[in-house]
Design a protein around this motif. Structure first.
Motif, PDB file in Angstrom:
ATOM      1  N   GLU A   5       6.352 -10.239   5.242  1.00 53.46           N
ATOM      2  CA  GLU A   5       5.563 -10.296   6.475  1.00 53.46           C
ATOM      3  C   GLU A   5       4.992  -8.904   6.724  1.00 53.46           C
ATOM      4  O   GLU A   5       5.729  -7.919   6.715  1.00 53.46           O
ATOM      5  CB  GLU A   5       6.444 -10.712   7.661  1.00 53.46           C
ATOM      6  N   ILE A   6       3.684  -8.822   6.922  1.00 48.03           N
ATOM      7  CA  ILE A   6       3.030  -7.578   7.327  1.00 48.03           C
ATOM      8  C   ILE A   6       2.623  -7.772   8.777  1.00 48.03           C
ATOM      9  O   ILE A   6       1.900  -8.706   9.103  1.00 48.03           O
ATOM     10  CB  ILE A   6       1.776  -7.284   6.466  1.00 48.03           C
ATOM     11  N   ARG A   7       3.124  -6.906   9.651  1.00 52.09           N
ATOM     12  CA  ARG A   7       2.800  -7.023  11.075  1.00 52.09           C
ATOM     13  C   ARG A   7       2.548  -5.645  11.656  1.00 52.09           C
ATOM     14  O   ARG A   7       2.936  -4.630  11.079  1.00 52.09           O
ATOM     15  CB  ARG A   7       3.896  -7.743  11.837  1.00 52.09           C
ATOM     16  N   ASN A   8       1.911  -5.625  12.824  1.00 44.18           N
ATOM     17  CA  ASN A   8       1.658  -4.351  13.492  1.00 44.18           C
ATOM     18  C   ASN A   8       2.970  -3.650  13.842  1.00 44.18           C
ATOM     19  O   ASN A   8       3.935  -4.297  14.258  1.00 44.18           O
ATOM     20  CB  ASN A   8       0.843  -4.549  14.768  1.00 44.18           C
ATOM     21  N   ALA A  14       6.121  -3.582   6.838  1.00 37.28           N
ATOM     22  CA  ALA A  14       6.371  -4.687   5.911  1.00 37.28           C
ATOM     23  C   ALA A  14       7.807  -5.127   6.148  1.00 37.28           C
ATOM     24  O   ALA A  14       8.725  -4.300   6.137  1.00 37.28           O
ATOM     25  CB  ALA A  14       6.178  -4.223   4.474  1.00 37.28           C
ATOM     26  N   VAL A  15       8.003  -6.414   6.355  1.00 42.27           N
ATOM     27  CA  VAL A  15       9.321  -6.947   6.707  1.00 42.27           C
ATOM     28  C   VAL A  15       9.726  -8.029   5.711  1.00 42.27           C
ATOM     29  O   VAL A  15       8.937  -8.928   5.407  1.00 42.27           O
ATOM     30  CB  VAL A  15       9.316  -7.535   8.142  1.00 42.27           C
ATOM     31  N   LYS A  29       0.439  -1.937  -1.528  1.00 42.41           N
ATOM     32  CA  LYS A  29      -0.940  -2.438  -1.572  1.00 42.41           C
ATOM     33  C   LYS A  29      -1.213  -3.379  -0.396  1.00 42.41           C
ATOM     34  O   LYS A  29      -2.285  -3.325   0.209  1.00 42.41           O
ATOM     35  CB  LYS A  29      -1.198  -3.158  -2.896  1.00 42.41           C
ATOM     36  N   ALA A  30      -0.253  -4.231  -0.051  1.00 48.90           N
ATOM     37  CA  ALA A  30      -0.431  -5.146   1.082  1.00 48.90           C
ATOM     38  C   ALA A  30      -0.573  -4.371   2.392  1.00 48.90           C
ATOM     39  O   ALA A  30      -1.385  -4.727   3.255  1.00 48.90           O
ATOM     40  CB  ALA A  30       0.749  -6.123   1.155  1.00 48.90           C
ATOM     41  N   LEU A  31       0.196  -3.289   2.539  1.00 49.79           N
ATOM     42  CA  LEU A  31       0.086  -2.453   3.742  1.00 49.79           C
ATOM     43  C   LEU A  31      -1.294  -1.797   3.806  1.00 49.79           C
ATOM     44  O   LEU A  31      -1.919  -1.767   4.864  1.00 49.79           O
ATOM     45  CB  LEU A  31       1.188  -1.391   3.756  1.00 49.79           C
TER      46      LEU A  31
END
Length: 148
Positions: A7-10, A55-56, A92-94
């Motif tokens: 999970e990518i979140r603020n 990133a979680v 890369k996702a971040l």
């Protein structure tokens, strides 16, 4: 690492303690006493509420990227993925999350500073298509002597 959902979140201030420990325990990250304090990061996130991410995996923060902009150019600070999670596309996702957030705010160029001695960070940024600038000098001045 097995199967997991990323999970990518603020990033929020509730993440601060965990993120600060991650930054502090990662070589190549330069921490400042005031800028990276709870108050300093809170001020940064209030000014840039949509451009920093964590990133979680399994409710554990395994990566972070601090990013913001000045209305003209975006900047990335303190991008880290935990050692045991590196090489899996999390960094890369971040970065992609930052690109999308900055683009949404009308920012078309982003910059970062990496210490020359950062043996992990420099190759990573180059692998992501970043170009090292050798045609300029970077200048820095602390205007508060307590910000060490």
């Amino acid at each position: 690492m097995g199967e997991y959902t990323l999970e990518i979140r603020n990033m929020t201030m509730e993440d601060y303690e965990t993120v600060y420990k991650l930054w502090s325990n990662t070589s190549g990250i330069g921490m400042r006493s005031l800028d990276d304090s709870n108050e300093g990061i809170s001020k940064f996130l209030k000014r840039n509420p949509t451009t920093s991410f964590v990133a979680v995996i399994n409710n554990e923060i395994v990566g972070v990227i601090l990013s913001g902009h000045d209305g003209r150019r975006g900047y990335i600070y303190h991008a880290v993925v935990k050692v045991e999670y590196r090489g899996q596309g999390i960094g890369k996702a971040l970065i992609e999350a930052v690109y999308m957030a900055l683009e949404k705010e009308g920012i078309t160029k982003v910059a970062l500073v990496a210490f020359k001695t950062n043996e992990i960070g420099n190759p990573f940024w180059q692998s992501q298509g970043w170009e090292e600038r050798t045609d300029l000098n970077y200048y820095n001045k602390s205007i508060n002597i307590d910000n060490i």
